[in-house]
Design an enzyme around this catalytic site. Structure first.
Site, PDB file in Angstrom:
ATOM      1  N   GLN A 109      33.001  52.169  51.064  1.00  8.77           N
ATOM      2  CA  GLN A 109      32.630  52.401  49.664  1.00  8.77           C
ATOM      3  C   GLN A 109      31.590  51.361  49.276  1.00  8.77           C
ATOM      4  OE1 GLN A 109      36.053  52.029  47.146  1.00  8.77           O
ATOM      5  NE2 GLN A 109      34.866  51.917  45.271  1.00  8.77           N
ATOM      6  N   GLU A 132      40.339  39.681  34.672  1.00 12.59           N
ATOM      7  CA  GLU A 132      39.692  39.421  33.374  1.00 12.59           C
ATOM      8  C   GLU A 132      39.084  40.714  32.822  1.00 12.59           C
ATOM      9  OE1 GLU A 132      39.200  37.620  36.099  1.00 12.59           O
ATOM     10  OE2 GLU A 132      40.027  35.654  35.574  1.00 12.59           O
ATOM     11  N   GLU A 176      42.114  55.217  42.774  1.00 16.35           N
ATOM     12  CA  GLU A 176      42.285  53.830  43.188  1.00 16.35           C
ATOM     13  C   GLU A 176      43.516  53.207  42.540  1.00 16.35           C
ATOM     14  OE1 GLU A 176      38.539  51.859  42.828  1.00 16.35           O
ATOM     15  OE2 GLU A 176      39.078  50.322  44.277  1.00 16.35           O
ATOM     16  N   SER A 212      34.336  46.902  52.199  1.00 18.96           N
ATOM     17  CA  SER A 212      35.478  46.897  53.130  1.00 18.96           C
ATOM     18  C   SER A 212      35.238  47.866  54.276  1.00 18.96           C
ATOM     19  CB  SER A 212      36.766  47.294  52.401  1.00 18.96           C
ATOM     20  OG  SER A 212      37.066  46.359  51.401  1.00 18.96           O
TER      21      SER A 212
HETATM   22  C1  LIG Z   1      39.385  42.218  49.325  1.00 15.77           C
HETATM   23  C2  LIG Z   1      38.231  42.845  48.590  1.00 15.77           C
HETATM   24  C3  LIG Z   1      37.748  44.080  48.994  1.00 15.77           C
HETATM   25  C4  LIG Z   1      36.655  44.651  48.322  1.00 15.77           C
HETATM   26  N1  LIG Z   1      36.178  45.856  48.780  1.00 15.77           N
HETATM   27  C5  LIG Z   1      35.103  46.410  48.184  1.00 15.77           C
HETATM   28  C6  LIG Z   1      34.545  47.628  48.683  1.00 15.77           C
HETATM   29  O1  LIG Z   1      35.028  48.205  49.651  1.00 15.77           O
HETATM   30  N2  LIG Z   1      33.450  48.127  48.073  1.00 15.77           N
HETATM   31  C7  LIG Z   1      32.879  47.524  46.989  1.00 15.77           C
HETATM   32  O2  LIG Z   1      31.907  48.048  46.473  1.00 15.77           O
HETATM   33  N3  LIG Z   1      33.375  46.349  46.501  1.00 15.77           N
HETATM   34  C8  LIG Z   1      34.465  45.789  47.076  1.00 15.77           C
HETATM   35  N4  LIG Z   1      34.974  44.591  46.596  1.00 15.77           N
HETATM   36  C9  LIG Z   1      34.276  43.896  45.515  1.00 15.77           C
HETATM   37  C10 LIG Z   1      34.978  43.903  44.176  1.00 15.77           C
HETATM   38  O3  LIG Z   1      34.924  45.174  43.560  1.00 15.77           O
HETATM   39  C11 LIG Z   1      34.300  42.829  43.300  1.00 15.77           C
HETATM   40  O4  LIG Z   1      34.541  41.584  43.927  1.00 15.77           O
HETATM   41  C12 LIG Z   1      34.810  42.797  41.897  1.00 15.77           C
HETATM   42  O5  LIG Z   1      34.465  43.956  41.192  1.00 15.77           O
HETATM   43  C13 LIG Z   1      34.265  41.561  41.129  1.00 15.77           C
HETATM   44  O6  LIG Z   1      32.879  41.484  41.227  1.00 15.77           O
HETATM   45  P1  LIG Z   1      32.162  40.145  41.728  1.00 15.77           P
HETATM   46  O7  LIG Z   1      32.802  39.712  43.006  1.00 15.77           O
HETATM   47  O8  LIG Z   1      30.709  40.392  41.731  1.00 15.77           O
HETATM   48  O9  LIG Z   1      32.529  39.028  40.657  1.00 15.77           O
HETATM   49  P2  LIG Z   1      31.803  38.755  39.199  1.00 15.77           P
HETATM   50  O10 LIG Z   1      31.616  40.087  38.569  1.00 15.77           O
HETATM   51  O11 LIG Z   1      30.590  37.950  39.516  1.00 15.77           O
HETATM   52  O12 LIG Z   1      32.885  37.933  38.497  1.00 15.77           O
HETATM   53  C14 LIG Z   1      33.069  36.520  38.722  1.00 15.77           C
HETATM   54  C15 LIG Z   1      34.125  36.036  37.745  1.00 15.77           C
HETATM   55  O13 LIG Z   1      33.649  36.197  36.397  1.00 15.77           O
HETATM   56  C16 LIG Z   1      34.557  36.972  35.639  1.00 15.77           C
HETATM   57  N5  LIG Z   1      33.820  37.836  34.707  1.00 15.77           N
HETATM   58  C17 LIG Z   1      32.725  38.598  34.987  1.00 15.77           C
HETATM   59  N6  LIG Z   1      32.330  39.264  33.890  1.00 15.77           N
HETATM   60  C18 LIG Z   1      33.207  38.945  32.905  1.00 15.77           C
HETATM   61  C19 LIG Z   1      33.359  39.330  31.535  1.00 15.77           C
HETATM   62  N7  LIG Z   1      32.516  40.184  30.960  1.00 15.77           N
HETATM   63  N8  LIG Z   1      34.384  38.798  30.814  1.00 15.77           N
HETATM   64  C20 LIG Z   1      35.265  37.925  31.393  1.00 15.77           C
HETATM   65  N9  LIG Z   1      35.163  37.515  32.681  1.00 15.77           N
HETATM   66  C21 LIG Z   1      34.160  38.018  33.426  1.00 15.77           C
HETATM   67  C22 LIG Z   1      35.302  37.813  36.659  1.00 15.77           C
HETATM   68  O14 LIG Z   1      36.566  38.223  36.170  1.00 15.77           O
HETATM   69  C23 LIG Z   1      35.423  36.841  37.824  1.00 15.77           C
HETATM   70  O15 LIG Z   1      36.516  35.968  37.619  1.00 15.77           O
HETATM   71  C24 LIG Z   1      36.059  43.991  47.232  1.00 15.77           C
HETATM   72  C25 LIG Z   1      36.563  42.753  46.815  1.00 15.77           C
HETATM   73  C26 LIG Z   1      37.637  42.177  47.490  1.00 15.77           C
HETATM   74  C27 LIG Z   1      38.137  40.835  47.028  1.00 15.77           C
END
Ligand SMILES: Cc1cc2nc3c(=O)[nH]c(=O)nc-3n(C[C@H](O)[C@H](O)[C@H](O)COP(=O)(O)OP(=O)(O)OC[C@H]3O[C@@H](n4cnc5c(N)ncnc54)[C@H](O)[C@@H]3O)c2cc1C
Length: 377
Positions: A133, A361, A248, A168
């Protein structure tokens, strides 16, 4: 009977008795040992997943709850939840990767051209292929709608440039459900079903905190995808992403909850139920999310369109998962820190529960703004 060529007995998928289905699945699993070899690497777990799906597909079980158009035997989706629960309870396949089918196959059924779904979905169900995905990008995780991987038309094809991250199973996947930008804004997001061996795709595995190469960075350099691999129409990508959510957060969660119950049982056995209060609190958190998830699945079965209320399910699941493994850390002093046991890797993986599928969050923001109407601040 639907699908008389399988050895699932005389089950009529149109008039199914869920308890009877479960009893037959259990009896079949008792007779057909699909247990994994001990101590599998992550590559081994992915291979084991293929083995389990293949055996369950050949026996028919993996086909119940899916429509005939994609190789299924029909019946309600709850049959998939029952099967997943049995697989998770017996530790036959790692529950996170087992559940990906629940996210990606319904999306294909809803959005792919019917002949493409008919050709591809059985390959996922029968274990021949893994899919991934491709949504998140560096800088576009929580704010998914800001994604910038471009798709530009060239004749009947589209040319893709950009990068995904945290994808993933990308290094094992034959196909990818990919979100791209074709125009500005939410209405400018378009989804494709991409072959991962297309020239121009580079996959670089990333190691998780619990020490496995479970996800990857994926780079796209002038990757050509035929126009008939578009999912829906140009601009349908955001709707597709939102439609993926119910899957999901419903059947997928059911598998995970079953897995967590099995770990609670193990913890109680290993600690001799020494601390009833701590185990009781972990049980209560798990039972709460199970009740909630049951209700969500019931609503889905009744034809409800799931929406922001599933953020409650996500918060409860992440809370229960982390509470359980926090309890393991407290009741098994030193084990997580000093021993190479599954408790350690499962504890570390449980930290991801408040990140994947939308962070805690963001879920709380959704609950505050869209369910409780508390405004933006
Ligand atoms: C084990 C694992 C598997 C995954 N598998 C996939 C996959 O198969 N495909 C895929 O596309 N993605 C995948 N992901 C990614 C996942 O969807 C993202 O990590 C997640 O949506 C958060 O995005 P980010 O990592 O960019 O963090 P950010 O969006 O950069 O967030 C960083 C921090 O800031 C906080 N934050 C951000 N915006 C706000 C707001 N407006 N208000 C308050 N707090 C905020 C967040 O809560 C977080 O604590 C996976 C993640 C993990 C950990």
């Amino acid at each position: 009977m639907n699908g008389g060529d399988v050895n699932t007995g005389d089950i009529d998928a149109d008039d199914i008795d869920v308890a009877g289905f479960r009893a037959r699945v259990r009896a079949w699993l008792d007779d057909n040992d699909l247990s994994p070899a001990p101590g599998l690497t992550f590559d081994g777990q992915v291979a084991q997943l293929g083995r389990v799906r293949r055996a369950l597909y050949d026996a028919g079980w993996m086909r119940y709850g899916w429509p005939a158009e994609v190789g299924g035997l029909g019946g309600p989706a709850v049959l998939r939840a029952v099967l997943g629960e049995e697989v998770a309870t017996r530790d036959l396949a790692e529950p996170g990767i087992y559940s990906m089918i629940e996210v990606l196959a319904p999306t294909m059924i809803s959005y792919a051209p019917p002949e493409l779904a008919a050709e591809m979905v059985p390959r996922l169900l029968n274990g021949d292929e893994q899919w991934c995905q491709g949504f998140s990008e560096p800088g576009s995780g929580s704010d998914l709608a800001s994604l910038s991987t471009r798709a530009e038309p060239r004749g009947d094809d589209w040319v893709i440039n950009g990068q995904k991250v945290w994808t993933s199973l990308a290094q094992f996947a034959r196909r990818c459900v990919l979100l791209t930008r074709t125009a500005p804004g939410h209405a400018g997001i378009t989804a494709f079903f991409l072959d991962m061996d297309t020239p121009g795709i580079t996959v670089r595995p990333l190691r998780t905190m619990h020490g496995v190469d479970e996800f990857a960075e994926v780079f796209f350099d002038d990757v050509v995808v035929p126009g008939d691999r578009m999912l829906g129409r140009p601009g349908d990508g955001w709707r597709l992403a939102m439609d993926l959510l119910p899957h999901e957060r419903s059947t997928c969660f059911w598998h995970r909850i079953a897995h967590l119950y099995s770990r609670l049982d193990r913890l109680a056995a290993e600690t001799g139920e020494a601390d009833d209060a701590a185990l009781g609190a972990a049980y209560l958190a798990l039972h709460t999310v199970r009740c909630r998830s049951h209700e969500t699945q019931r609503r889905l079965a009744d034809g409800a369109r799931l929406g922001p209320e599933t953020s409650v399910d996500k918060v409860l699941l992440a809370t229960a998962e982390q509470r359980l493994f926090d309890t393991a850390r407290d009741l098994l002093p030193g084990v997580l820190e000093l021993d190479e046991t599954p408790w350690r890797s499962e504890y570390l993986y449980s930290r991801a529960a408040t990140i994947y599928g939308g962070t805690a969050e963001i879920q709380r923001n959704i609950i505050a703004r869209r369910l409780l109407d508390l405004g933006k601040d």
